[in-house]
Design a protein around this motif. Sequence first.
Motif, PDB file in Angstrom:
ATOM      1  N   ASP A  56       0.861  -1.185   0.000  1.00 14.31           N
ATOM      2  CA  ASP A  56       0.000   0.000   0.000  1.00 14.31           C
ATOM      3  C   ASP A  56       0.899   1.237   0.000  1.00 14.31           C
ATOM      4  OD1 ASP A  56      -2.001  -1.852   0.274  1.00 14.31           O
ATOM      5  OD2 ASP A  56      -3.027  -0.785   1.900  1.00 14.31           O
ATOM      6  N   ASN A  57       0.651   2.145  -0.936  1.00 13.10           N
ATOM      7  CA  ASN A  57       1.525   3.325  -0.995  1.00 13.10           C
ATOM      8  C   ASN A  57       0.731   4.559  -1.366  1.00 13.10           C
ATOM      9  OD1 ASN A  57       2.103   3.997  -4.070  1.00 13.10           O
ATOM     10  ND2 ASN A  57       2.044   1.774  -3.876  1.00 13.10           N
ATOM     11  N   SER A  58       1.400   5.688  -1.198  1.00 13.96           N
ATOM     12  CA  SER A  58       0.720   6.968  -1.361  1.00 13.96           C
ATOM     13  C   SER A  58       0.668   7.388  -2.827  1.00 13.96           C
ATOM     14  CB  SER A  58       1.438   8.051  -0.547  1.00 13.96           C
ATOM     15  OG  SER A  58       0.815   9.296  -0.783  1.00 13.96           O
ATOM     16  N   ALA A  59      -0.497   7.885  -3.258  1.00 15.50           N
ATOM     17  CA  ALA A  59      -0.645   8.386  -4.626  1.00 15.50           C
ATOM     18  C   ALA A  59      -0.263   9.856  -4.725  1.00 15.50           C
ATOM     19  CB  ALA A  59      -2.089   8.191  -5.091  1.00 15.50           C
ATOM     20  N   MET A  60       0.036  10.496  -3.589  1.00 16.62           N
ATOM     21  CA  MET A  60       0.316  11.937  -3.584  1.00 16.62           C
ATOM     22  C   MET A  60       1.472  12.234  -2.643  1.00 16.62           C
ATOM     23  SD  MET A  60      -2.018  13.379  -5.529  1.00 16.62           S
ATOM     24  CE  MET A  60      -2.386  15.084  -5.086  1.00 16.62           C
ATOM     25  N   ASP A  61       2.122  13.368  -2.881  1.00 19.12           N
ATOM     26  CA  ASP A  61       3.004  13.929  -1.852  1.00 19.12           C
ATOM     27  C   ASP A  61       2.099  14.588  -0.826  1.00 19.12           C
ATOM     28  OD1 ASP A  61       5.288  13.194  -3.293  1.00 19.12           O
ATOM     29  OD2 ASP A  61       5.273  15.071  -4.430  1.00 19.12           O
ATOM     30  N   GLY A  62       2.288  14.286   0.458  1.00 20.54           N
ATOM     31  CA  GLY A  62       1.409  14.874   1.480  1.00 20.54           C
ATOM     32  C   GLY A  62       1.670  14.267   2.833  1.00 20.54           C
ATOM     33  N   PHE A  63       0.563  13.931   3.520  1.00 17.59           N
ATOM     34  CA  PHE A  63       0.687  13.424   4.888  1.00 17.59           C
ATOM     35  C   PHE A  63      -0.175  12.177   5.047  1.00 17.59           C
ATOM     36  CE2 PHE A  63       1.822  17.797   4.906  1.00 17.59           C
ATOM     37  CZ  PHE A  63       2.923  17.854   5.749  1.00 17.59           C
ATOM     38  N   ALA A  64       0.445  11.153   5.614  1.00 16.05           N
ATOM     39  CA  ALA A  64      -0.300   9.943   5.963  1.00 16.05           C
ATOM     40  C   ALA A  64      -0.970  10.205   7.311  1.00 16.05           C
ATOM     41  CB  ALA A  64       0.647   8.750   6.063  1.00 16.05           C
ATOM     42  N   VAL A  65      -2.283   9.953   7.364  1.00 12.01           N
ATOM     43  CA  VAL A  65      -3.055  10.297   8.567  1.00 12.01           C
ATOM     44  C   VAL A  65      -3.971   9.141   8.946  1.00 12.01           C
ATOM     45  CG1 VAL A  65      -3.048  12.753   7.976  1.00 12.01           C
ATOM     46  CG2 VAL A  65      -4.957  11.317   7.217  1.00 12.01           C
ATOM     47  N   ARG A  66      -4.531   9.250  10.166  1.00  9.37           N
ATOM     48  CA  ARG A  66      -5.604   8.368  10.597  1.00  9.37           C
ATOM     49  C   ARG A  66      -6.904   9.106  10.273  1.00  9.37           C
ATOM     50  NH1 ARG A  66      -4.878   5.936  15.650  1.00  9.37           N
ATOM     51  NH2 ARG A  66      -6.413   7.445  16.363  1.00  9.37           N
ATOM     52  N   HIS A  67      -7.742   8.504   9.450  1.00  9.47           N
ATOM     53  CA  HIS A  67      -8.907   9.209   8.936  1.00  9.47           C
ATOM     54  C   HIS A  67      -9.744   9.823  10.054  1.00  9.47           C
ATOM     55  CE1 HIS A  67     -13.061   9.416   7.176  1.00  9.47           C
ATOM     56  NE2 HIS A  67     -12.371  10.148   6.336  1.00  9.47           N
ATOM     57  N   GLU A  68      -9.886   9.063  11.160  1.00 10.28           N
ATOM     58  CA  GLU A  68     -10.758   9.569  12.230  1.00 10.28           C
ATOM     59  C   GLU A  68     -10.245  10.888  12.813  1.00 10.28           C
ATOM     60  OE1 GLU A  68      -9.627   5.796  14.066  1.00 10.28           O
ATOM     61  OE2 GLU A  68      -9.566   6.869  15.984  1.00 10.28           O
ATOM     62  N   ASP A  69      -8.919  11.144  12.686  1.00 11.40           N
ATOM     63  CA  ASP A  69      -8.360  12.387  13.228  1.00 11.40           C
ATOM     64  C   ASP A  69      -8.756  13.609  12.407  1.00 11.40           C
ATOM     65  OD1 ASP A  69      -7.110  10.955  15.179  1.00 11.40           O
ATOM     66  OD2 ASP A  69      -5.086  11.093  14.297  1.00 11.40           O
ATOM     67  N   VAL A  70      -9.064  13.425  11.127  1.00 16.37           N
ATOM     68  CA  VAL A  70      -9.201  14.583  10.226  1.00 16.37           C
ATOM     69  C   VAL A  70     -10.560  14.655   9.550  1.00 16.37           C
ATOM     70  CG1 VAL A  70      -6.736  14.849   9.770  1.00 16.37           C
ATOM     71  CG2 VAL A  70      -8.083  13.242   8.407  1.00 16.37           C
ATOM     72  N   GLU A  71     -11.489  13.761   9.922  1.00 20.46           N
ATOM     73  CA  GLU A  71     -12.746  13.739   9.157  1.00 20.46           C
ATOM     74  C   GLU A  71     -13.563  15.010   9.360  1.00 20.46           C
ATOM     75  OE1 GLU A  71     -15.026  10.307  10.136  1.00 20.46           O
ATOM     76  OE2 GLU A  71     -14.645  10.487  12.282  1.00 20.46           O
ATOM     77  N   SER A  72     -13.249  15.800  10.388  1.00 25.68           N
ATOM     78  CA  SER A  72     -14.013  17.047  10.607  1.00 25.68           C
ATOM     79  C   SER A  72     -13.295  18.262  10.026  1.00 25.68           C
ATOM     80  CB  SER A  72     -14.231  17.243  12.114  1.00 25.68           C
ATOM     81  OG  SER A  72     -12.979  17.522  12.710  1.00 25.68           O
ATOM     82  N   ALA A  73     -12.128  18.065   9.416  1.00 21.04           N
ATOM     83  CA  ALA A  73     -11.327  19.224   8.990  1.00 21.04           C
ATOM     84  C   ALA A  73     -12.009  20.030   7.898  1.00 21.04           C
ATOM     85  CB  ALA A  73      -9.958  18.742   8.487  1.00 21.04           C
ATOM     86  N   SER A  74     -11.887  21.371   7.989  1.00 23.46           N
ATOM     87  CA  SER A  74     -12.358  22.263   6.931  1.00 23.46           C
ATOM     88  C   SER A  74     -11.551  23.543   7.051  1.00 23.46           C
ATOM     89  CB  SER A  74     -13.857  22.548   7.092  1.00 23.46           C
ATOM     90  OG  SER A  74     -14.046  23.339   8.246  1.00 23.46           O
ATOM     91  N   SER A  75     -11.693  24.441   6.077  1.00 24.65           N
ATOM     92  CA  SER A  75     -10.910  25.679   6.166  1.00 24.65           C
ATOM     93  C   SER A  75     -11.375  26.524   7.361  1.00 24.65           C
ATOM     94  CB  SER A  75     -11.002  26.469   4.866  1.00 24.65           C
ATOM     95  OG  SER A  75     -12.344  26.540   4.452  1.00 24.65           O
ATOM     96  N   ASP A  76     -12.675  26.387   7.745  1.00 30.50           N
ATOM     97  CA  ASP A  76     -13.165  27.134   8.910  1.00 30.50           C
ATOM     98  C   ASP A  76     -12.696  26.494  10.215  1.00 30.50           C
ATOM     99  OD1 ASP A  76     -14.453  28.829   7.230  1.00 30.50           O
ATOM    100  OD2 ASP A  76     -16.385  27.774   7.339  1.00 30.50           O
ATOM    101  N   SER A  77     -12.552  25.192  10.184  1.00 34.04           N
ATOM    102  CA  SER A  77     -12.109  24.534  11.420  1.00 34.04           C
ATOM    103  C   SER A  77     -11.014  23.526  11.101  1.00 34.04           C
ATOM    104  CB  SER A  77     -13.348  23.926  12.097  1.00 34.04           C
ATOM    105  OG  SER A  77     -13.315  22.610  12.276  1.00 34.04           O
TER     106      SER A  77
END
Length: 423
Positions: A56-77
């Motif tokens: 399993d590998n990344s399709a992008m340059d970026g950050f590997a995360v745990r989905h549950e940590d970021v599912e609420s992320a938005s530019s406002d929050s």
Amino acid sequence: MTAGTPANDLRTVEDQLRIVLDAVRPVESIRVPLAEAFGRTLAEAATARIDIPAFDNSAMDGFAVRHEDVESASSDSPVRLRVVADIPAGSAIDPALAPGEAARIMTGSAIPTSADSIVPFEDTAGGLEGTIDEVVVLVAPGAGAYRRRRGADIETGDVVVAAGVRLGGYQVSACAAAGIAELVVTRAPRVAVISTGSELVEPGSPLGRGQIPDSNSLLLADLAADTGAEVVLRTSVADDVQALRAALAEASARGADVVVTSGGVSAGAYEVVKDTFGPGNRHGGEVEFARVAMQPGKPQAFGRLGNGMLVFGLPGNPVSVAVSFETFVRPALLTMQGRTDIVRPALRMTAAEGWRTPPGRRQYLPAAIDRSDPARWTVRPATAGGSGSHLAGGLGRAEALAVIPADVDQVAAGDMVDVMLLS
Ligand code: AMP
Ligand code: MG
């Protein structure tokens, strides 16, 4: 148009081809490293040794995360994560991410076991220039976002390339990606080319009266090589039975599987191939002189010599040689190599101009294609002088053969015709 397909004293192209293919014996298979496989035909299916992707590998340059940590992320929050590792391509590390942690990751790098999704740099506040130990996530990724799954393309044991396929760059590289080091392929058939004719001189030599350059031996050697064959002999002999016998002995000494001659098979005097292999001169084998319902290429000699070499005695005119090779020799050389597909691709195209075709014989006309309208290619004779089989220079413009049925005697501009593409 006239009826009568083909003229009834002639053998059909299909019957002659069947006789040829029935006589063909496959060459042996050999195991070769990938770097030597180009152009060979696979004898055994190539099966994957590893999965593609292998992990399993990344399709992008970026950050590997745990989905549950970021599912609420938005530019406002935005969500802030601690960056605890950096994973460039080739890195073997597998950092354990605790809640609230991320790993910087590059395209193709292994995704940490503890992560499930990738946030591309574009969806963070700092992007690539962000601080080294914190990332601000502005967009919630989907679960499993930008995660390339192990085995999504090929799984271990899958067929990567089927038996009978020619190995080009795409196929060889796919095998490499699947962890394969060696392939089982058929060896190159060994071909000897002998042009006959007392009028022939080396290309570029000054011509005495009645002499012409030997273009057929190069034509045949190059066409044979293009099928994956190894040309072990290319020579030209005078119209002399002893000279032809000596060349055949040389072909045999070099291990030729197939001998292809040009010239000396028609009805005139001084027909050296006929004089060598004809009735009463069997050369320890059986060579048949047939008349085939095609134009050009009507006289065809074919058989097997006593020492096992297949022999094709093609007519001498250069266009006849090209057409005869396409029609009989190429399919034979591909069949010897176990190739599944021995038929050239054909398209129906509009004739840009008209031409005459002989009654009772299928015509194979060297043709040029006008590709200026991609939706409507048109075809015209490659030789301005018509369909004469002696028009050797027109072959330089030919990229296809227009194939006109035996019962047609005239093609008119605008007619749809079958066109066999030569490359
Ligand atoms: P043949 O069938 O031997 O009578 O050859 C027919 C004609 O083909 C000859 O008159 C030559 O014009 C031409 N020809 C034969 N052999 C070659 C060759 N090796 N290269 C070019 N033209 C050839
Ligand atoms: Mg001749």
